[in-house]
Design a protein around this motif. Structure first.
Motif, short mmCIF file in Angstrom:
data_model
loop_
_atom_site.label_atom_id
_atom_site.label_comp_id
_atom_site.label_asym_id
_atom_site.label_seq_id
_atom_site.Cartn_x
_atom_site.Cartn_y
_atom_site.Cartn_z
N LEU A 171 -4.36 -93.01 148.66
CA LEU A 171 -2.92 -92.83 148.56
C LEU A 171 -2.43 -91.70 149.46
O LEU A 171 -1.27 -91.69 149.88
N ALA A 226 -0.39 -90.33 154.91
CA ALA A 226 0.23 -91.63 154.66
C ALA A 226 1.68 -91.67 155.13
O ALA A 226 2.18 -92.71 155.57
N ASN A 227 2.36 -90.52 155.04
CA ASN A 227 3.76 -90.47 155.45
C ASN A 227 3.94 -90.57 156.96
O ASN A 227 5.06 -90.76 157.44
N LEU A 251 -3.45 -98.10 150.52
CA LEU A 251 -2.47 -97.02 150.66
C LEU A 251 -1.52 -96.96 149.46
O LEU A 251 -0.80 -95.96 149.30
N TRP A 305 3.60 -97.08 149.19
CA TRP A 305 3.57 -96.64 150.59
C TRP A 305 4.65 -97.37 151.39
O TRP A 305 4.84 -98.59 151.25
#
Length: 457
Positions: A319, A339-340, A398, A402
């Motif tokens: 994550l 992830a961002n 993810l 996400w």
């Protein structure tokens, strides 16, 4: 050519003509080689003594033996399996729709665990080289690979196959200087003689009416074999961890291609050593320079082959983001992308190889970031559908929350000029051959030596 291979909706391979051509080539090769050996035996031995590079020709009789074995194998395969046409439904195959049908094989279901189908769209064209000579080239535009379990069908087995093809590919075309064709390669590992046939299949761009007609009924498809259960050695090992998923791409996953590159580099190095060794007495500086240049190229190929074998990578998806751990010759390198910052994971064609009859294509996965950078997070994936499957698993890992980041406008990179000393080295290297050649000639021809002396004064 296509009309001879297609009868109704049945597509035939060229196996019968191929085994005849294999015999013709094998006989011609062996007759020429043994005629040369018998008629010029003493001259050949003297050539070996004069220059060791001629020992390369010792391999020619063994090549002839391999050609005979290949011809025997192709003949046995033809008489074991027969014609085995590929039956298409719908016909022709649809671009942007279905490529489906069935194949009957005269074997028992116990003999074959699975049958591998590979569908490829290939561009074949003539390309002119630097010397003005024309050569045929082939580029694989798209390829997918699926394995199916055969089903009992009387005294035979039947494999019902189905591919979904993307809409942005060209249709089958007549042969010319630049044309496209579609190829279906079917193979199955069996006891004794393997089944291995290549079919040139007609494909056309499907319109809405044709797609609607096909979608009215559900195509009959044999049980698909998961890629992990197939014989492929390029499959990443997928493990569930406390944080998410881990994809492990082990050492030697491209060992076949790596060995071919290493052998190619070795042949270049050995050839360059013995070839230029004969010129050292007459042109010592020039021959030494060229031998060093060829040796450097050979070393590059050799090193690339070793690099393909001696590297592994582990991709950890959670994550929080994606972490890449790559080991190269025992040295560990790590990268992490939040992830961002992930815009997308895209499937890209990585490499291809061919044997003159069939083509294999491997895909890779590239992680795209918001700042316009990319990172490879998967390689050696054979077939578009399997690469898409691995991509989907990575995206799922993810998390459902996400969201793809927005690509920021990348800053324009200012190209810095090369340093002066590096440009001077490049100029010297570009004229190094001429300089060494003039130097060598000056040692043998007095007029050249006098000319150089006057220039330098």
């Amino acid at each position: 050519m296509m009309s001879q291979q297609v009868v109704g909706n049945r597509v035939f391979s060229q196996s019968k003509s191929q085994f005849k051509q294999a015999w013709l080539f094998a006989l011609l090769w062996n007759v020429m080689i043994w005629f040369a050996i018998i008629m010029g035996g003493q001259n050949i031995l003297r050539a070996f003594d004069a220059n060791p590079i001629f020992y390369f020709f010792v391999s020619f009789p063994f090549i002839g033996l391999w050609l005979l074995i290949y011809a025997i194998k192709e003949t046995r395969a033809w008489y074991k399996f027969g014609k085995t046409p590929l039956v298409l439904d719908p016909f022709p195959g649809q671009i942007g729709g279905r490529f489906s049908g069935y194949l009957d094989l005269p074997i028992s279901q116990l003999d074959a665990k699975h049958v591998v189908f590979s569908l490829s769209c290939i561009r074949r064209y003539i390309k002119r080289d630097s010397r003005g000579r024309n050569h045929w080239h082939e580029d694989v535009l798209w390829q997918d690979l699926i394995s199916f379990e055969p089903e009992n069908y009387g005294e035979k087995v039947r494999i019902n196959f189905l591919f979904s093809t993307p809409p942005d590919l060209p249709a089958s075309e007549d042969k010319g200087d630049d044309y496209h064709f579609w190829q279906c390669h079917v193979r199955s590992a069996l006891v004794g003689i393997d089944y291995d046939r290549v079919f040139h299949v007609p494909m056309d761009i499907a319109d809405e009416q044709q797609l609607a007609a096909s979608n009215r009924y559900k195509a009959k498809v044999s049980q698909r074999v998961s890629y992990q259960d197939s014989d492929s050695e390029n499959v990443p090992k997928i493990e569930h961890t406390a944080d998410g998923l881990q994809f492990y791409y082990g050492y030697g996953r491209s060992i076949g291609m790596a060995i071919a590159i290493i052998l190619f580099g070795s042949v270049i190095g050995v050839f360059g050593y013995y070839f230029f060794d004969g010129f050292l007495d007459f042109l010592p500086a020039t021959a030494g320079l060229m031998a060093g240049f060829v040796g450097f190229i050979a070393f590059i190929f050799f090193f690339i082959g070793l690099l393909m074998i001696a590297n592994s990578q582990t991709i950890e998806v959670s994550l929080m983001g994606i972490r890449k751990k790559q080991s190269v010759f025992g040295f560990l390198f790590e990268e992490f992308t939040d992830a961002n910052e992930i815009v997308d994971i895209v499937v890209d064609k990585n490499a291809s190889s061919g044997d003159g009859r069939t083509q294999r294509v491997w895909y890779r996965l590239k992680l795209m970031t918001a700042d316009g950078q990319d990172m490879e997070v998967g390689d050696s994936l054979e077939g578009q559908s399997y690469a898409n499957e691995i991509r989907r698993k990575m995206v799922d890992a993810l998390g459902v929350n996400w969201q793809a980041a927005t690509l920021r406008s990348p800053q324009e990179k200012v190209k810095k000029p090369l340093p002066f000393w590096l440009r001077m080295i490049g100029k010297v290297l570009s004229y190094s051959f001429i300089i060494t050649l003039i130097y060598d000639l000056s040692l043998h021809i007095p007029q050249v030596s006098e000319f150089i002396t006057k220039v330098l004064e």
